[in-house]
Design a protein around this motif. Structure first.
Motif, short mmCIF file in Angstrom:
data_model
loop_
_atom_site.label_atom_id
_atom_site.label_comp_id
_atom_site.label_asym_id
_atom_site.label_seq_id
_atom_site.Cartn_x
_atom_site.Cartn_y
_atom_site.Cartn_z
N UNK A 416 40.08 38.25 27.95
CA UNK A 416 39.35 39.39 28.53
C UNK A 416 37.86 39.09 28.61
N UNK A 417 37.33 38.43 27.58
CA UNK A 417 35.92 38.07 27.62
C UNK A 417 35.60 37.11 28.75
N UNK A 418 36.48 36.13 28.95
CA UNK A 418 36.28 35.18 30.04
C UNK A 418 36.37 35.88 31.41
N UNK A 419 37.28 36.83 31.53
CA UNK A 419 37.42 37.55 32.80
C UNK A 419 36.17 38.38 33.08
N UNK A 420 35.62 39.04 32.05
CA UNK A 420 34.40 39.81 32.24
C UNK A 420 33.24 38.89 32.64
N UNK A 423 33.63 37.99 36.26
CA UNK A 423 33.25 39.10 37.14
C UNK A 423 31.73 39.20 37.25
N UNK A 424 31.05 39.02 36.10
CA UNK A 424 29.59 39.09 36.11
C UNK A 424 29.02 37.95 36.94
N UNK A 425 29.56 36.75 36.78
CA UNK A 425 29.08 35.61 37.57
C UNK A 425 29.32 35.81 39.06
#
Length: 624
Positions: A416-420, A423-425
């Motif tokens: 989940x942290x990598x997905x967030x 998304x931010x990138x």
């Protein structure tokens, strides 16, 4: 009345003591070395030197104590390190006594830390202060003594001048007296001329003038000496002695402060040390013998029930050959294969262990062993823990499921942290390239999927383990019961051939070698090495010069019925064979009250497999 008198006397006594202390304080304030010890300059110099030496001695004492505290703390830490539980002992951490000992070691380590704090504080605060004070006092004392010596030298010089002026005056006075006498005699002598009398008169006048000058010089030097001496003993010397007094009082006051400071350093860690002691007491009180006993049961409980009573065998109703067979089974039980499911009727010479890789069947056995090894866990157990007793197997599976669940939760958070981050990138490319996170995200997804598959697999293992009923006893217990009840080598016909060999043709290690190739722990799961037609022991497999051994060749028993496996069973003990759910087997010996049934299956590659399975795991249909 007596109480009133006692209380009044005690109050008067305390008041007297208070008055005495106040008077003593006033007297001490009024007393000074310059006034009271004006003539003890040398003794005061010796006293102040001894005082500073005592301060240095106290500093050396503190240094030795710091060394002891440091050594003590270091030895405590080494002691704690040496008695830390080893990695192989971590499985015992669940016991309260082991946990208490670990807490004890932790508290002792904290105690070592507090001793280090004491050592460091004494070194930085007390010893450094004592050393600085001693150095300052020595410098001030040296200056005071130097000033005192200068004052004393000035006074001595003035006294010498006075003494010299006095001697000059005394000589001049005597000379003037003689000149006066000479003049008087010459004046009365009529034979002397007036010129000679006048000469005596001039000499007298000169001597009287010299005497007056010497007298004036003496008076002047005396006045200067008295003034200097008065100033010396009333102002100059008392000032120096008072400085020495202040120096000594400073040393004494510093001595007091440093002793109190050392005690304060010790007192500052006393609450922490007290808490460490409380922690040790708490650790000791946390030991619960009943809880440890329960955990021992939880760890080692197999789930099996004790074996039933050994049935009585009436020899009068049995075949006479069975008696001979019982005696033979007892005497030759050590020479049977480890499964103990076959009876012997003749010896067969086998090829040595060094020819184990000779046949295709043996290569298949080796490949099976390698496959089984790959399915074992890191600690040498099977992946589904089927080699453990039922209770232990369920506990192991539950622990594995809990571990996998925790790993899945952690990996989910990471994903989940990598997905967030991705998304931010993607929203703001200046923060980073989203493609750099793509590889990590794929790896995380793959790892998470693998963990879910493993979790589902172990949940299936646990479900099967929970559905399977508990066997009544272990195969090993049954074997012991069989040997005690003379059922070790019972044949279908209830008889066995007699063997009266001396043992020369059958070494003692035959049984052990057979067990190593046929026991469930070897991974073969069958007893084909002791069955006829197994393909081993032929003439072409023997080599000249190789070590050989003997094993009993057996003959099969006639089946008495058939059975169907209700549940899967893993052969985890001696004398048992595995079976899968729904598999049909031949029954060659029914349950004799020990909870185990002897069965046989046809094996296309190895002939026949025989062994024991739990009676509760199968549905039996006996032949008419």
């Amino acid at each position: 009345m007596l109480a009133l008198l006692a209380s009044g006397s005690s109050r008067s006594s305390s008041n007297n003591k208070l008055a005495e202390s106040e008077n003593s304080a006033q007297n001490s304030n009024n007393m000074s070395w310059g006034t009271e010890l004006w003539d003890q300059n040398e003794n005061l110099a010796i006293h102040t030197n001894r005082g500073i030496d005592a301060l240095d001695k106290f500093a050396n004492f503190l240094r030795d104590r710091v060394a002891i505290e440091t050594e003590y703390a270091g030895k405590l830490r080494r002691l704690v390190k040496n008695y830390q539980p080893k990695k192989k002992e971590e499985e015992d951490n669940e016991f309260t006594s082991v946990q208490a000992f670990r807490n004890l070691l932790k508290e002792v380590g904290d105690l070592a830390g507090q001793r280090e704090v004491v050592s460091e504080s004494l070194q930085l605060q007390i010893i450094a202060g004592v050393t600085l004070l001693s150095k300052t006092l020595r410098e001030e004392r040296k200056k005071c003594l130097s000033d005192g010596a200068t004052l004393q030298q000035n006074l001595t010089t003035q006294l010498s001048s006075l003494d010299r002026a006095k001697r000059n005056y005394e000589k001049a006075y005597r000379d003037s007296e003689k000149a006066v006498d000479s003049y008087k005699r010459a004046d009365m002598d009529l034979n002397l001329s007036r010129a000679e009398v006048e000469r005596y008169k001039n000499v007298m006048t000169s001597k009287i003038q010299q005497s007056d000058d010497a007298k004036n010089e003496y008076a002047n030097q005396l006045q200067k000496t008295n003034n200097l001496q008065q100033q010396h003993y009333s102002m100059l010397l008392p000032s120096v002695l008072n400085r020495l007094q202040e120096l000594d009082e400073k040393r004494t006051r510093g001595f007091r402060e440093f002793i109190v400071g050392a005690a304060d350093v010790e007192s500052s860690v006393a609450p922490i040390i007290a808490r460490c002691m409380e922690g040790i007491v708490k650790a000791g009180e946390s030991i619960n013998e009943k809880e440890d006993t329960f955990k021992v049961i939880e760890r080692y409980q197999s789930g099996f029930t004790p074996p039933r009573d050994i049935p009585f065998e009436d020899l009068s109703k049995c075949d006479p050959d069975s008696v001979q067979d019982s005696h033979y089974s007892n005497s030759t039980s050590n020479h049977l294969t480890i499964r103990g499911t076959m009876s012997a009727n003749k010896l067969k010479k086998r090829v040595g262990i060094f020819n184990i890789f000779g046949s295709n069947k043996q290569r298949q056995i080796i490949e099976a062993c390698i496959t089984m090894k790959n399915s074992l866990t890191a600690d040498g157990q099977k992946e589904d823990f089927s080699d453990l007793p039922p209770n232990q197997r369920r506990k192991k599976l539950q622990a594995k499921i809990a571990e996998l669940t925790q790993n899945i939760a952690q990996e989910t958070k990471a994903r989940d942290g990598l997905m967030k981050m991705k998304i931010v990138y993607e929203a703001n490319s200046s923060l980073g390239n989203p493609m750099t996170v793509e590889g990590q995200l794929n790896e995380s997804e793959h790892k998470l999927e693998k963990l879910k598959v493993d979790l589902k697999k172990y949940q299936g293992f646990l479900e099967k383990a929970s559905q399977v009923p508990t066997a009544t006893s272990s195969p090993q217990a049954s074997r012991n019961q069989l040997q005690n009840g003379h059922r070790t080598s019972r044949h279908s016909n209830g008889s066995a051939d007699d063997h009266h060999d001396d043992g020369d043709d059958q070494p003692d290690d035959a049984g052990s070698l057979s067990s190593s190739s046929a026991s469930p722990e070897s991974g073969l799961g069958t007893s084909h090495t002791s069955l006829p037609g197994s393909g081993q022991g032929s003439a072409n497999e023997n080599a000249i010069g190789e070590d050989t051994y003997y094993e009993t060749e057996v003959e099969t028993l006639n089946p008495v019925g058939k059975c169907r496996a209700l549940y899967p069973f893993e052969a985890s003990s001696e004398g048992s064979i595995p079976m899968s759910e729904g598999e049909e087997l031949q029954v060659i010996e029914i349950d004799q009250g020990d909870g185990w049934t002897r069965v046989r299956r046809e094996n296309n590659s190895n002939g026949w497999d025989e062994g024991f399975v739990p009676t509760s795991y199968i549905e039996i249909t006996l032949y008419a």
